[in-house]
Write an enzyme that holds these catalytic residues in place. Sequence first.
Site, PDB file in Angstrom:
ATOM      1  N   SER C  49       0.849  -1.183   0.000  1.00 23.22           N
ATOM      2  CA  SER C  49       0.000   0.000   0.000  1.00 23.22           C
ATOM      3  C   SER C  49       0.889   1.238   0.000  1.00 23.22           C
ATOM      4  CB  SER C  49      -0.927  -0.001   1.221  1.00 23.22           C
ATOM      5  OG  SER C  49      -1.843   1.075   1.122  1.00 23.22           O
ATOM      6  N   GLU C  50       0.559   2.196  -0.847  1.00 29.38           N
ATOM      7  CA  GLU C  50       1.426   3.346  -1.094  1.00 29.38           C
ATOM      8  C   GLU C  50       1.772   4.125   0.162  1.00 29.38           C
ATOM      9  OE1 GLU C  50      -1.017   5.510  -3.861  1.00 29.38           O
ATOM     10  OE2 GLU C  50      -2.093   6.573  -2.290  1.00 29.38           O
TER      11      GLU C  50
END
Lengths: 231, 231, 212, 212
Positions: C49-50
């Site tokens: 997840s960024e």
Amino acid sequence: MISKISPSIEASLADVKDGATVLVGGFGGAGMPNELIDGLIAQGASNLTVVANNAGNAEFGLAALLKAGRVRKVICSFPRQADSYVFDGLYRAGKVELELVPQGNLAERIRAAGAGIGGFFTRVGYGTELAKGKEVREINGQMYVLESPIHGDFALVKAERGDCWGNLTYRMAARNFGPVMAMAAKTTVASVHEVVELGELDPEVIVTPGIFVQRVVKIARSTTAASGIKS
Amino acid sequence: MISKISPSIEASLADVKDGATVLVGGFGGAGMPNELIDGLIAQGASNLTVVANNAGNAEFGLAALLKAGRVRKVICSFPRQADSYVFDGLYRAGKVELELVPQGNLAERIRAAGAGIGGFFTRVGYGTELAKGKEVREINGQMYVLESPIHGDFALVKAERGDCWGNLTYRMAARNFGPVMAMAAKTTVASVHEVVELGELDPEVIVTPGIFVQRVVKIARSTTAASGIKS
Amino acid sequence: MSYAKLSREQLAARVAQDIPEGAYVNLGIGLPTLVANHLSPTKEVFLQSENGLLGMGPAPAKGSEDFDLINAGKQPVTLLPGGSYFHSADSFAMMRAGHLDIAVLGAFQVAANGDLANWHTGNPDDIPAVGGAMDLAVGAKQTWVMMELFTKEGACKLVEQCSYPITGVGCVSRVYTDHGVFDVTRDGFQLIEAVDGLSRETLTSMIGVLIR
Amino acid sequence: MSYAKLSREQLAARVAQDIPEGAYVNLGIGLPTLVANHLSPTKEVFLQSENGLLGMGPAPAKGSEDFDLINAGKQPVTLLPGGSYFHSADSFAMMRAGHLDIAVLGAFQVAANGDLANWHTGNPDDIPAVGGAMDLAVGAKQTWVMMELFTKEGACKLVEQCSYPITGVGCVSRVYTDHGVFDVTRDGFQLIEAVDGLSRETLTSMIGVLIR
């Protein structure tokens, strides 16, 4: 003995000047230094440039700072959220300037400032509206855009634990922009939920070494609220 | 279930090809993956480009690799040490090529490769022999040099603990180049003193996330020896 | 001959099927997020997840949400044993340098040359927001798009050239739609499979751009 | 009138005296390393080492050396409570972006414009080695040089222009020598103090470059 522990939020933000560039950590609610932003609102500095991933939720934190009319320009990647109506309104009314930056370029530009890099070539954004007017270059057969560092006068960072040398650890995904913003500002103010004795933080697990932090201020523990999503 | 644990040093290095670029961690003896380098000597690949901070001590590790005639070129910051006579001899005899890079530029060029940065401007080296022929540019009144990323085919990294996903922690100043080299190579092989169960490494304290590591190999614990200094 | 378009969940399952074991994957916000629910529990896939997570797990049980542990869509998630946290610059380094094998992204349009448009409608009254879309589009080893083939107005989202502002140049390698799966090749779109009951010829004829 | 040059230890003490409390300092290898021994225990100074240490402490007791905990000169050191470890790119980020207040470096020569030469004699038979010298020279807020004023052959190391290959352009702000202390200004060297018993006039006359 050196201590970077600030007696209060008020004291930690006393010298923010009108026109300052303020880096504000957080992604959604995680790592958002709401207490420090409230302190900044009370402090009164205006005409600010705010650098953050988002542009505020509902009417607290960054949204409250925007609503108070203190922000001239926002540099961020994702202002539009389910509850970003304060920013949306100001933007549509032309009352706040927006520089939209892809999130990774934003993080890297902030790190570049913190690392003394004068500029860097990234493939991200090439050929898009967000690279308009920027220098491009072909490197090994691929096209890159030149991006410049983003320096802050202040960084407001929410950490988990800190000590009097300014060493910080974070909590889960609340880490996000904190470490790079701490590197990139002349004065970094970190709120922490716990101030610990020097040496209590294992030197192997310190995420932000104290050299990047000028002031540490203890805040009450609170539970991070949901934000930015449709309820 | 995925496991990156390699059964042996031999297996972990089986596919290093002649002519490969190999990033080798370590500063002095700290973080120097001597066991992996010995494995590389046994494996036989030659005509290697080695990227490391130093160029070997006495006749072990990198010095032994050099002595075995496997290295075509060394990219490093500090080859000359009290006990670097193997490198010194080969260099004077014109048998090994040297690209000398300021240590911070070396670390940043390796990180750039690991971060997908095509090049970056640094003030370090401007106006010196080590920037000869490189593009320069004035940015905000200061002169910068354009530096390019250094990619590796392999990285050999000495860590402390690892798990089957390839997550790593390091020990004290043995961390040095390990984390950035792990990011910059197609195949990163990490030696560890302990293989731990998945979940045993606190997610807050993992220094190198497993995505950067392809193979983990357990080695016996040994005490890091002094090297590079006058005894 | 009749056919049924894939539902959103069926489409997510179709994408999930093609993700190989051991892959490092980022699922974009919106439709791609659904893919996580369809990954086989016996096939280990690493979700990134960024905002600084690797080894992202499923949503937490009701009542045990922690909003310091969220995904790119700001929804609460969990972390699997073996997961890790890191800062935003490290997270996007992972992306930008091709350490991720696959990014699965939604789209407004995909062009025959692989151009992706998914960040801005181009409507001047819309608040623009890009997030990590541009970083993901060009960073991963493969960028897959997952979308309905037609807009609500019936316009085909596979196009000769994007009319929306683009997110990345020539970055899409594969497009999963509710009507079929397409590869983006040097010579444009290639139909890989049509949904059950839909002939390749019919599907090809529904699309306003050449399909090989 | 007679004077005594400062010994290496006296010179180290003189430098230590000017380091303010709370400063972040990198002491280069060789002569500058001695400064650490002369920092007052009541004056807290943060020592950084390029190989990834902040809060470096004194040498360990004989027998308890750990060669995973070394300084830039590869000598065993200790870490103070509050110290931290980080990787090489973070370490040089600290340096390059001016987070360090002071770098104290040895030198072959310092030029009137602040150019520093300390990495290479220029002798083609010497093995070149630069380490972190160039990074330190231009990175810290202030770069101080610490050296004997004359070579063994009697040549003055303050020069109009470096004859040795330079380490950094215009980077030195202050020079501590065994004969006196000099600032590097826009108009060249300025004598700040001469050692006891040495008049400013005499010292100035010993140097082959204009001293203000």
